[in-house]
Design a protein around this motif. Sequence first.
Motif, short mmCIF file in Angstrom:
data_model
loop_
_atom_site.label_atom_id
_atom_site.label_comp_id
_atom_site.label_asym_id
_atom_site.label_seq_id
_atom_site.Cartn_x
_atom_site.Cartn_y
_atom_site.Cartn_z
N THR A 295 0.83 -1.20 0.00
CA THR A 295 0.00 0.00 0.00
C THR A 295 0.87 1.26 0.00
O THR A 295 1.83 1.35 0.75
CB THR A 295 -0.92 0.02 1.23
N ILE A 296 0.50 2.20 -0.87
CA ILE A 296 1.20 3.49 -0.89
C ILE A 296 0.28 4.59 -0.40
O ILE A 296 -0.94 4.50 -0.52
CB ILE A 296 1.75 3.81 -2.29
N SER A 297 0.86 5.64 0.15
CA SER A 297 0.08 6.77 0.66
C SER A 297 -0.24 7.74 -0.48
O SER A 297 0.63 8.07 -1.29
CB SER A 297 0.86 7.51 1.75
N THR A 298 -1.49 8.18 -0.53
CA THR A 298 -1.93 9.13 -1.54
C THR A 298 -2.73 10.24 -0.88
O THR A 298 -3.00 10.19 0.33
CB THR A 298 -2.83 8.45 -2.60
N ILE A 299 -3.15 11.23 -1.66
CA ILE A 299 -3.96 12.31 -1.10
C ILE A 299 -5.41 11.87 -0.91
O ILE A 299 -6.19 12.55 -0.25
CB ILE A 299 -3.91 13.60 -1.96
N SER A 300 -5.77 10.71 -1.46
CA SER A 300 -7.11 10.12 -1.24
C SER A 300 -6.95 8.96 -0.26
O SER A 300 -7.16 7.80 -0.60
CB SER A 300 -7.70 9.65 -2.57
N ASN A 301 -6.60 9.29 0.99
CA ASN A 301 -6.13 8.28 1.93
C ASN A 301 -7.16 7.21 2.30
O ASN A 301 -6.79 6.09 2.65
CB ASN A 301 -5.60 8.93 3.22
N ALA A 302 -8.44 7.52 2.23
CA ALA A 302 -9.45 6.52 2.59
C ALA A 302 -9.48 5.38 1.59
O ALA A 302 -10.08 4.33 1.85
CB ALA A 302 -10.83 7.17 2.69
N MET A 303 -8.83 5.57 0.44
CA MET A 303 -8.77 4.55 -0.59
C MET A 303 -7.40 3.87 -0.63
O MET A 303 -7.12 3.11 -1.55
CB MET A 303 -9.11 5.16 -1.95
N ASP A 304 -6.57 4.15 0.35
CA ASP A 304 -5.23 3.55 0.39
C ASP A 304 -5.29 2.14 0.96
O ASP A 304 -4.84 1.85 2.07
CB ASP A 304 -4.27 4.43 1.22
N ILE A 305 -5.89 1.24 0.19
CA ILE A 305 -6.11 -0.14 0.61
C ILE A 305 -5.74 -1.05 -0.55
O ILE A 305 -6.25 -0.89 -1.67
CB ILE A 305 -7.59 -0.37 1.01
N SER A 306 -4.85 -1.99 -0.30
CA SER A 306 -4.40 -2.90 -1.35
C SER A 306 -5.10 -4.25 -1.32
O SER A 306 -5.07 -4.99 -2.30
CB SER A 306 -2.89 -3.11 -1.25
N GLN A 307 -5.72 -4.58 -0.18
CA GLN A 307 -6.42 -5.86 -0.07
C GLN A 307 -7.84 -5.61 0.42
O GLN A 307 -8.15 -5.81 1.59
CB GLN A 307 -5.66 -6.80 0.87
N PRO A 308 -8.71 -5.16 -0.49
CA PRO A 308 -10.08 -4.78 -0.09
C PRO A 308 -10.89 -5.97 0.41
O PRO A 308 -11.02 -6.98 -0.28
CB PRO A 308 -10.67 -4.19 -1.38
N ASN A 309 -11.44 -5.81 1.59
CA ASN A 309 -12.17 -6.90 2.25
C ASN A 309 -13.41 -7.36 1.50
O ASN A 309 -13.77 -8.54 1.55
CB ASN A 309 -12.60 -6.44 3.65
#
Length: 429
Positions: A295-309
Amino acid sequence: MKLYNLKNHNEQVSFETAIKLGLGQQQGLFFPVKIPNFTPFELSEILKMDFTTRSTEILSKFIGDEISKKKLYKNIKKAFSFQKPLKVDITKNISCFELFHGPTLAFKDFGARFMAQMIFSLKKENESFTILTATSGDTGAAVAHAFYKMKNIRVIILYPKGKISLLQEQLFCTLGKNIITISINGSFDDCQDLVKTAFDDKKLKESIGLNSANSINISRLLAQICYYFEAFSLISESQRKNLVIAVPCGNFGNLTAGLLAKSLGLPIKSFIACTNENDTVPRFLKSKQWKPKKTISTISNAMDISQPNNWPRIEELFRRNNWNLNNLRFGSVSDQSTKEAIKELFKLGYTSEPHAAIAYRLLSNQLKKDEYGLFLGTAHPSKFKDTVEKILKNNIALPNEIKCRVNLPLLSHNINPDFNTLKKFLLEK
């Protein structure tokens, strides 16, 4: 209502049990045994109803007689006791559907508040729970405020230190009372892994009455279906014929809810699964290979998820309905393109934050001439004040919901992403 565990179809539970357990065996997600649907006549009738009454009809379609309509209506009325979503026209064929007019200025208020009301109304008088959840930004505030001061319910929220906005942090880390917040020295995925590991510990689960308030909890997911019907009720007959909805995606609960709305009979032509550079799902839809990256940090942090549940629920829904995953539109957007989209929207007279801007960018790129598009506004731009002001070079006023918390001290604890440390904390606090 019966639900089965996606990892073990033999494990079937009631709606009440699913709410209280959060996850099934082997960290399996619960999914409805029966996927209901409305007839065209029923659909036309419920679209005429007010938001609370319509939501009761939608949710009772899933829950059945396990909870009476009268009790369900009462809980929904308490949960959705804030301004309804708004449709704001951007261009001739694109509008933003704003879902951030609740107490914590994010779409998560719908699911979190419904879940809180259901858990509180279903629990026995002296029964106690520990709600353990992870947040990449907005879930924490929504869950904290939904359960704040509820008797015999303790809420523990994990979030990645330094990777949510300060204003997001101030919304839920300043409450105290039954709300305990812990910053984790790691990513959101680390936080999510800690929650999952805690649920695998049977003794821990039983000793503290463990539950989760992430979008993995079916009650949160079902509540989110309701605002898709609201969106449909606000657009014209001609716009309904070719409706495309762009959904900013992190854990993919919001998109799952939209697809469930379509499954119920809402004639949405297409969805766009919108991500930032944490693009596991877009890459999977292209290559058919599931290869999460770090996971990388972006300005859209709520979407900073690499393994979506919630992705397994989406796959199950497509399988059950015989839908083709190739028909799901998708895309990912870089930080630079997100900034450009924010500027473009501002020129059109609309102030957006990064998550909605990503959905707008992909919608405007993919919308066909005969289609009408909605992109979901999932958070108030003031929650990303520093970022948006820097991009637009324009001041954003703080709403009262945030302004009243800005000068309060943060009450968070801090730990490394180590389960034994978390377990000790959960047992001692």
